[in-house]
Design a protein around this motif. Sequence first.
Motif, PDB file in Angstrom:
ATOM      1  N   ASP A  31       0.989   4.242   1.887  1.00 19.24           N
ATOM      2  CA  ASP A  31       0.499   3.205   1.395  1.00 19.24           C
ATOM      3  C   ASP A  31      -0.434   3.465  -0.190  1.00 19.24           C
ATOM      4  O   ASP A  31      -0.821   4.643  -0.198  1.00 19.24           O
ATOM      5  CB  ASP A  31      -0.584   2.546   2.162  1.00 19.24           C
ATOM      6  CG  ASP A  31       0.040   2.099   3.366  1.00 19.24           C
ATOM      7  OD1 ASP A  31      -0.460   2.113   4.522  1.00 19.24           O
ATOM      8  OD2 ASP A  31       1.258   1.619   3.308  1.00 19.24           O
ATOM      9  N   GLN A  33      -3.740   2.511  -2.004  1.00 14.71           N
ATOM     10  CA  GLN A  33      -4.847   1.807  -1.505  1.00 14.71           C
ATOM     11  C   GLN A  33      -5.698   1.479  -2.810  1.00 14.71           C
ATOM     12  O   GLN A  33      -5.577   2.415  -3.991  1.00 14.71           O
ATOM     13  CB  GLN A  33      -5.848   2.777  -0.856  1.00 14.71           C
ATOM     14  CG  GLN A  33      -5.211   3.503   0.350  1.00 14.71           C
ATOM     15  CD  GLN A  33      -5.143   2.350   1.468  1.00 14.71           C
ATOM     16  OE1 GLN A  33      -6.444   1.905   1.880  1.00 14.71           O
ATOM     17  NE2 GLN A  33      -4.389   2.251   2.476  1.00 14.71           N
ATOM     18  N   ALA A  68      -0.588  -7.507   7.243  1.00 10.28           N
ATOM     19  CA  ALA A  68       0.669  -6.854   8.004  1.00 10.28           C
ATOM     20  C   ALA A  68       1.661  -7.900   8.322  1.00 10.28           C
ATOM     21  O   ALA A  68       2.843  -7.760   8.181  1.00 10.28           O
ATOM     22  CB  ALA A  68       0.483  -5.677   8.695  1.00 10.28           C
ATOM     23  N   GLY A  73       4.761  -6.834   2.188  1.00 16.99           N
ATOM     24  CA  GLY A  73       4.654  -5.414   1.503  1.00 16.99           C
ATOM     25  C   GLY A  73       3.551  -5.077   1.063  1.00 16.99           C
ATOM     26  O   GLY A  73       3.212  -4.154   0.525  1.00 16.99           O
ATOM     27  N   TYR A  74       2.351  -5.774   1.297  1.00 15.85           N
ATOM     28  CA  TYR A  74       0.999  -5.373   0.902  1.00 15.85           C
ATOM     29  C   TYR A  74      -0.043  -6.357   1.738  1.00 15.85           C
ATOM     30  O   TYR A  74       0.475  -7.246   2.311  1.00 15.85           O
ATOM     31  CB  TYR A  74       0.816  -5.821  -0.676  1.00 15.85           C
ATOM     32  CG  TYR A  74       0.867  -7.279  -0.955  1.00 15.85           C
ATOM     33  CD1 TYR A  74       1.967  -7.773  -1.533  1.00 15.85           C
ATOM     34  CD2 TYR A  74      -0.457  -7.863  -1.113  1.00 15.85           C
ATOM     35  CE1 TYR A  74       2.003  -8.960  -1.944  1.00 15.85           C
ATOM     36  CE2 TYR A  74      -0.330  -9.179  -1.249  1.00 15.85           C
ATOM     37  CZ  TYR A  74       0.666  -9.733  -1.944  1.00 15.85           C
ATOM     38  OH  TYR A  74       1.144 -11.116  -2.358  1.00 15.85           O
ATOM     39  N   THR A  75      -1.233  -5.780   1.955  1.00 17.61           N
ATOM     40  CA  THR A  75      -2.290  -6.484   2.604  1.00 17.61           C
ATOM     41  C   THR A  75      -3.371  -6.615   1.616  1.00 17.61           C
ATOM     42  O   THR A  75      -3.439  -5.919   0.632  1.00 17.61           O
ATOM     43  CB  THR A  75      -2.639  -5.646   4.036  1.00 17.61           C
ATOM     44  OG1 THR A  75      -3.259  -4.599   3.420  1.00 17.61           O
ATOM     45  CG2 THR A  75      -1.637  -5.475   4.842  1.00 17.61           C
ATOM     46  N   HIS A  77      -7.350  -8.175   1.558  1.00 16.62           N
ATOM     47  CA  HIS A  77      -8.557  -8.662   2.199  1.00 16.62           C
ATOM     48  C   HIS A  77      -9.791  -8.552   1.430  1.00 16.62           C
ATOM     49  O   HIS A  77     -10.193  -7.509   0.669  1.00 16.62           O
ATOM     50  CB  HIS A  77      -8.928  -8.113   3.796  1.00 16.62           C
ATOM     51  CG  HIS A  77      -9.354  -6.730   3.736  1.00 16.62           C
ATOM     52  ND1 HIS A  77      -8.683  -5.751   3.931  1.00 16.62           N
ATOM     53  CD2 HIS A  77     -10.634  -6.427   3.865  1.00 16.62           C
ATOM     54  CE1 HIS A  77      -9.073  -4.481   3.934  1.00 16.62           C
ATOM     55  NE2 HIS A  77     -10.383  -4.970   3.999  1.00 16.62           N
ATOM     56  N   THR A  89      -3.702  -2.848   0.029  1.00 17.10           N
ATOM     57  CA  THR A  89      -2.808  -1.916   0.482  1.00 17.10           C
ATOM     58  C   THR A  89      -1.454  -2.112   0.213  1.00 17.10           C
ATOM     59  O   THR A  89      -1.030  -3.242   0.849  1.00 17.10           O
ATOM     60  CB  THR A  89      -2.891  -1.318   2.051  1.00 17.10           C
ATOM     61  OG1 THR A  89      -4.374  -1.248   1.998  1.00 17.10           O
ATOM     62  CG2 THR A  89      -2.266  -0.412   2.349  1.00 17.10           C
ATOM     63  N   SER A  91       2.764  -1.158  -0.009  1.00 14.54           N
ATOM     64  CA  SER A  91       3.720  -0.268   0.516  1.00 14.54           C
ATOM     65  C   SER A  91       5.003  -0.583   0.063  1.00 14.54           C
ATOM     66  O   SER A  91       6.015   0.004   0.641  1.00 14.54           O
ATOM     67  CB  SER A  91       3.514  -0.516   2.356  1.00 14.54           C
ATOM     68  OG  SER A  91       3.781  -1.550   2.615  1.00 14.54           O
ATOM     69  N   LEU A  93       6.500  -0.413  -2.836  1.00 15.73           N
ATOM     70  CA  LEU A  93       7.090  -0.023  -4.378  1.00 15.73           C
ATOM     71  C   LEU A  93       7.816   1.291  -3.945  1.00 15.73           C
ATOM     72  O   LEU A  93       7.374   2.227  -3.551  1.00 15.73           O
ATOM     73  CB  LEU A  93       5.862   0.188  -5.349  1.00 15.73           C
ATOM     74  CG  LEU A  93       4.909  -0.681  -5.504  1.00 15.73           C
ATOM     75  CD1 LEU A  93       3.983  -0.416  -6.712  1.00 15.73           C
ATOM     76  CD2 LEU A  93       5.752  -2.246  -6.000  1.00 15.73           C
TER      77      LEU A  93
END
Lengths: 176, 374
Positions: A31, A33, A68, A73-75, A77, A89, A91, A93
């Motif tokens: 990930d 960040q 998730a 593909g990302y989170t 918050h 986050t 993930s 790419l």
Amino acid sequence: MKNRKVIVTAFLLVAVMLLGVGYAAVSDTLDIQGTADITATDAGEVLNEDVYFYKVMKDSVEVDAITAADNLGYTAHINSQDNDMAHFTISCLEKAGDSVTIVYVVRNDSTNDVTLALKNSSSTEPIFTVETELDNGATKIIPAGSSTTVAVTVSLNSDPTDAVTSAFTVGITATN
Amino acid sequence: MSQKKILRIISLSTLAVLLISFLFDNTGRIVAAVIMAAVCALMVFLIKKRGIPNYMYSEVAMVVAVIAAVYVMLYYVMGIGFGFVKSNYGEAMKVILQYILPVSAIIVCSEVVRTIVRAQEDRFAGVITYVSCVIAEVIIHYTLSDIFTFRRFMDIIALAFLPAVLSNLLYHYLAKRYGSLPNIAYRLIITLYPYVIPYNTGIPHSLLSFINLILPLLVYLFIDYLYEKKKRYALARFSKLGVALTTVIVIMMTSIIMLVSNVFQFGAYVIATESMTGELNKGDIAIYERYDDDDTVQKGDIIVFKSGNKNVIHRVVDIAHINGETRYFTKGDANEDLDVGYITESDIEGIVELKLPYFGYPTLWLRELVNEIL
């Protein structure tokens, strides 16, 4: 003869160590960040409580967070302890040219209009580019009691041939 | 002009031209073949002195040819465990013209040249010829245009250059005593089989390069033991220190290759990210034990798993059994959020058992350096 043996043995040892160093498997990052934070001031006085990250945009709808389970593909918050900070986050790419845009909603609860501007944007790795709509001196005005969106775009510049770690920050100022 | 001067001029010129041909792309192989053929012809006509090889040369040629054939056989037997991959050299005529003919020419001509040079007993020319032969052998497999990623750079060093350095010591040894025939027989089999047999095995390159490093040494020891009677050693003549040192070195080398190849019970990964900072820091080496069906992954374990085409090392923070499937939720210790999604048992490669702090930095530095240059 003995010297030759020593030389060959030493060469073999160095060669194997070089193989070990060169062929060692390297762990990948899963990930990426990132953190965005807002620093709001009014004539030098901090008014962080009035200007803060409010929501995240998902398909043009304001939501509390992207998790998730949303499978994007990302989170994304907002920090529950400090709503001046938003985390994301990424993930999804995989190769050069891939990019993702995360849109936050920033709210202004003060009695004055505030102007959003970029304070800093940094990435620890040149393989990524972080762009916001506040780049190149652009600003956004949030009328009093209203909100606006801030988009952060992360792009891969080249195929990640080796493991990469990136932690980047986007700092935003809000001034009266 | 004396024969010695002629020899040295030819040797140095050969080296220079071979270095230039290394800069070529795929045609470098053909250029090298033409160069070696020309040099061979020059040497044959201009250098009159020839050595008298040991009368056992045909027998030695047969022995080394058999060793080469056994090596090729074992290589494909290992494919049963590692799998097979179809070669992609193209159609037969292209393979013959671009690979088999030039490679054969390089081998035959360089061995004739080597034998003539060794017979002159000129150390300078011998060393220059040795270096030229190493470069020619590298060009057989790769040229500079093949170096475009770190991985390819390592393949050239590990699969071509390092084995060529040791192999050519063997060839020099055999050429002085037995002429060019044993070397030609051995090299043709060892080098041409990938172009003739349309499949390669999936042996990891790290393991294959280790085998290619050891092979010339084993051939030398075998031939030396069989034919150089005066050099036979009784075991009692080795000192205890020598035996102990050799044992330690062998164990060390074997351990490194076993860990790095990641196909045996234990494997190793260099930590290149900061997601597990605290427990596994960047630059550490994580040693893991291969996961199999009998193992149980528990909450808190640090596991190695595949996510797409990535190899990730994170901690298991939750386990759920849903629809008959065990799902593992992971997170980097230093990450804010859980990893996206979940993994299943089939994704798990192993469980981290041990870490070697800072040992992975040479790998990270080497990769950064090579990537900077490329």
